[in-house]
Design a protein around this motif. Structure first.
Motif, PDB file in Angstrom:
ATOM      1  N   PRO A  70      -3.654 -11.132   1.444  1.00 30.20           N
ATOM      2  CA  PRO A  70      -3.747 -12.577   1.229  1.00 30.20           C
ATOM      3  C   PRO A  70      -4.756 -12.888   0.122  1.00 30.20           C
ATOM      4  O   PRO A  70      -5.796 -12.233   0.014  1.00 30.20           O
ATOM      5  N   GLY A  71      -4.422 -13.847  -0.711  1.00 30.10           N
ATOM      6  CA  GLY A  71      -5.257 -14.200  -1.853  1.00 30.10           C
ATOM      7  C   GLY A  71      -4.804 -13.524  -3.131  1.00 30.10           C
ATOM      8  O   GLY A  71      -5.174 -13.936  -4.219  1.00 30.10           O
ATOM      9  N   ALA A  72      -4.013 -12.459  -3.007  1.00 32.90           N
ATOM     10  CA  ALA A  72      -3.537 -11.732  -4.185  1.00 32.90           C
ATOM     11  C   ALA A  72      -2.024 -11.827  -4.329  1.00 32.90           C
ATOM     12  O   ALA A  72      -1.420 -11.076  -5.088  1.00 32.90           O
ATOM     13  N   VAL A  73      -1.402 -12.754  -3.619  1.00 32.64           N
ATOM     14  CA  VAL A  73       0.057 -12.899  -3.673  1.00 32.64           C
ATOM     15  C   VAL A  73       0.465 -13.275  -5.092  1.00 32.64           C
ATOM     16  O   VAL A  73      -0.150 -14.126  -5.735  1.00 32.64           O
ATOM     17  N   THR A  74       1.520 -12.635  -5.547  1.00 32.72           N
ATOM     18  CA  THR A  74       1.979 -12.797  -6.921  1.00 32.72           C
ATOM     19  C   THR A  74       3.464 -12.467  -6.985  1.00 32.72           C
ATOM     20  O   THR A  74       3.933 -11.590  -6.242  1.00 32.72           O
ATOM     21  N   PRO A  75       4.212 -13.100  -7.869  1.00 27.50           N
ATOM     22  CA  PRO A  75       5.614 -12.719  -8.009  1.00 27.50           C
ATOM     23  C   PRO A  75       5.785 -11.277  -8.480  1.00 27.50           C
ATOM     24  O   PRO A  75       6.809 -10.654  -8.215  1.00 27.50           O
ATOM     25  N   LEU A  76       4.783 -10.705  -9.140  1.00 28.70           N
ATOM     26  CA  LEU A  76       4.859  -9.304  -9.551  1.00 28.70           C
ATOM     27  C   LEU A  76       5.032  -8.386  -8.346  1.00 28.70           C
ATOM     28  O   LEU A  76       5.676  -7.340  -8.428  1.00 28.70           O
ATOM     29  N   ALA A  77       4.464  -8.769  -7.206  1.00 30.92           N
ATOM     30  CA  ALA A  77       4.529  -7.943  -5.997  1.00 30.92           C
ATOM     31  C   ALA A  77       5.940  -7.850  -5.431  1.00 30.92           C
ATOM     32  O   ALA A  77       6.235  -6.932  -4.661  1.00 30.92           O
ATOM     33  N   ALA A  78       6.817  -8.770  -5.806  1.00 34.10           N
ATOM     34  CA  ALA A  78       8.196  -8.721  -5.310  1.00 34.10           C
ATOM     35  C   ALA A  78       8.881  -7.420  -5.732  1.00 34.10           C
ATOM     36  O   ALA A  78       9.819  -6.974  -5.071  1.00 34.10           O
ATOM     37  N   ALA A  79       8.389  -6.795  -6.798  1.00 37.71           N
ATOM     38  CA  ALA A  79       8.950  -5.512  -7.235  1.00 37.71           C
ATOM     39  C   ALA A  79       8.662  -4.401  -6.232  1.00 37.71           C
ATOM     40  O   ALA A  79       9.329  -3.372  -6.246  1.00 37.71           O
ATOM     41  N   ASN A  80       7.697  -4.604  -5.343  1.00 33.66           N
ATOM     42  CA  ASN A  80       7.368  -3.612  -4.315  1.00 33.66           C
ATOM     43  C   ASN A  80       8.249  -3.739  -3.079  1.00 33.66           C
ATOM     44  O   ASN A  80       8.313  -2.815  -2.276  1.00 33.66           O
ATOM     45  N   ALA A  81       8.890  -4.871  -2.898  1.00 37.40           N
ATOM     46  CA  ALA A  81       9.681  -5.119  -1.693  1.00 37.40           C
ATOM     47  C   ALA A  81      11.007  -4.353  -1.757  1.00 37.40           C
ATOM     48  O   ALA A  81      11.625  -4.255  -2.821  1.00 37.40           O
ATOM     49  N   PRO A  82      11.452  -3.822  -0.617  1.00 35.47           N
ATOM     50  CA  PRO A  82      12.788  -3.218  -0.582  1.00 35.47           C
ATOM     51  C   PRO A  82      13.829  -4.265  -1.013  1.00 35.47           C
ATOM     52  O   PRO A  82      13.683  -5.457  -0.710  1.00 35.47           O
ATOM     53  N   GLU A  83      14.841  -3.826  -1.716  1.00 34.83           N
ATOM     54  CA  GLU A  83      15.858  -4.747  -2.230  1.00 34.83           C
ATOM     55  C   GLU A  83      16.419  -5.625  -1.119  1.00 34.83           C
ATOM     56  O   GLU A  83      16.743  -5.144  -0.031  1.00 34.83           O
ATOM     57  N   GLY A  84      16.474  -6.926  -1.400  1.00 35.72           N
ATOM     58  CA  GLY A  84      17.026  -7.889  -0.455  1.00 35.72           C
ATOM     59  C   GLY A  84      16.074  -8.335   0.648  1.00 35.72           C
ATOM     60  O   GLY A  84      16.457  -9.129   1.494  1.00 35.72           O
TER      61      GLY A  84
END
Length: 161
Positions: free
Chosen positions: A96-110
Motif C-alpha cells: 500500500p502506498g506504492a500502487v501503480t499501473p506499472l505493477a499490473a504487469a506483475n499480475a497473472p493475465e486476466g
C-alpha cells in the motif's frame, strides 16, 4: 517485473522517462511537493475488489474525487470495496502506498482490470510510482499504454465520473 527491469525495457524501447527520488509518500496529500518538481499528470491509484471477487486497479488524476459507487456503476462491477494489502502484494507485487499501473504487469493475465481516466489522454506525461513510493517517474501516457499492451495487460480508458 522489478523496477530495474522496467527501466531496462523502457530504455530498450526508447521510452523517454524522468525519475525523481523523494521521501516516502503514502497519500496524494503527501505528494504535493513532488508535483512541482516533476511536471506531469499525477495519479491516484485505487486497488479495488468487486462483489464478484474480481480485482480492479483504477488510475485517476490526483485531484479527482474517487466515487466508488459511480465507478462501479459505469464499469458494470456491482459494488467496489478496497482490496486487502495481502491481495495487492500477491497480485501486483507492491505494498500500500506504492500502487501503480506499472505493477499490473506483475499480475497473472486476466487477474486485474486496469482502468485509466480519459483525462490522461490529453496529458503530455503521466506520473506514477516505479513499484515503490520513494520515487516517481513521468512518461508519455501513450508509451505507458503501449508497454502495458506488450505485457498482455488489458486496459480501459474511460471518462470516470
Amino acid at each position: 517485473m522489478t523496477e530495474d527491469s522496467i527501466y531496462t525495457e523502457f530504455e530498450d524501447r526508447s521510452i523517454v522517462f524522468e525519475n525523481l527520488e523523494h521521501e516516502p509518500v503514502h497519500t496524494v496529500e503527501d505528494s504535493a511537493g513532488i508535483h512541482a518538481a516533476l511536471p506531469a499528470a499525477h495519479t491516484k491509484n485505487l486497488f479495488l475488489k468487486d462483489k464478484q471477487g474480481a480485482f480492479w486497479l483504477i488510475t485517476l488524476p490526483h485531484d479527482k474525487r474517487a466515487d466508488l459507487k459511480a465507478f462501479a456503476a459505469l464499469l458494470g462491477a456491482g459494488k467496489f470495496s478496497f482490496g486487502k494489502p495481502e491481495d495487492m502484494e500477491r497480485l501486483l507485487g507492491v505494498q500500500p502506498g506504492a500502487v501503480t499501473p506499472l505493477a499490473a504487469a506483475n499480475a497473472p493475465e486476466g487477474q486485474i482490470n486496469l482502468v485509466f481516466d480519459a483525462a490522461f489522454r490529453t496529458a503530455q506525461r503521466i506520473a506514477v510510482h516505479p513499484l515503490r513510493n520513494t520515487a516517481t517517474i513521468a512518461l508519455p501516457f501513450v508509451a505507458l499504454e503501449a508497454w502495458l499492451r506488450e505485457k498482455d495487460v488489458a486496459t480501459q480508458t474511460v471518462a470516470l465520473p
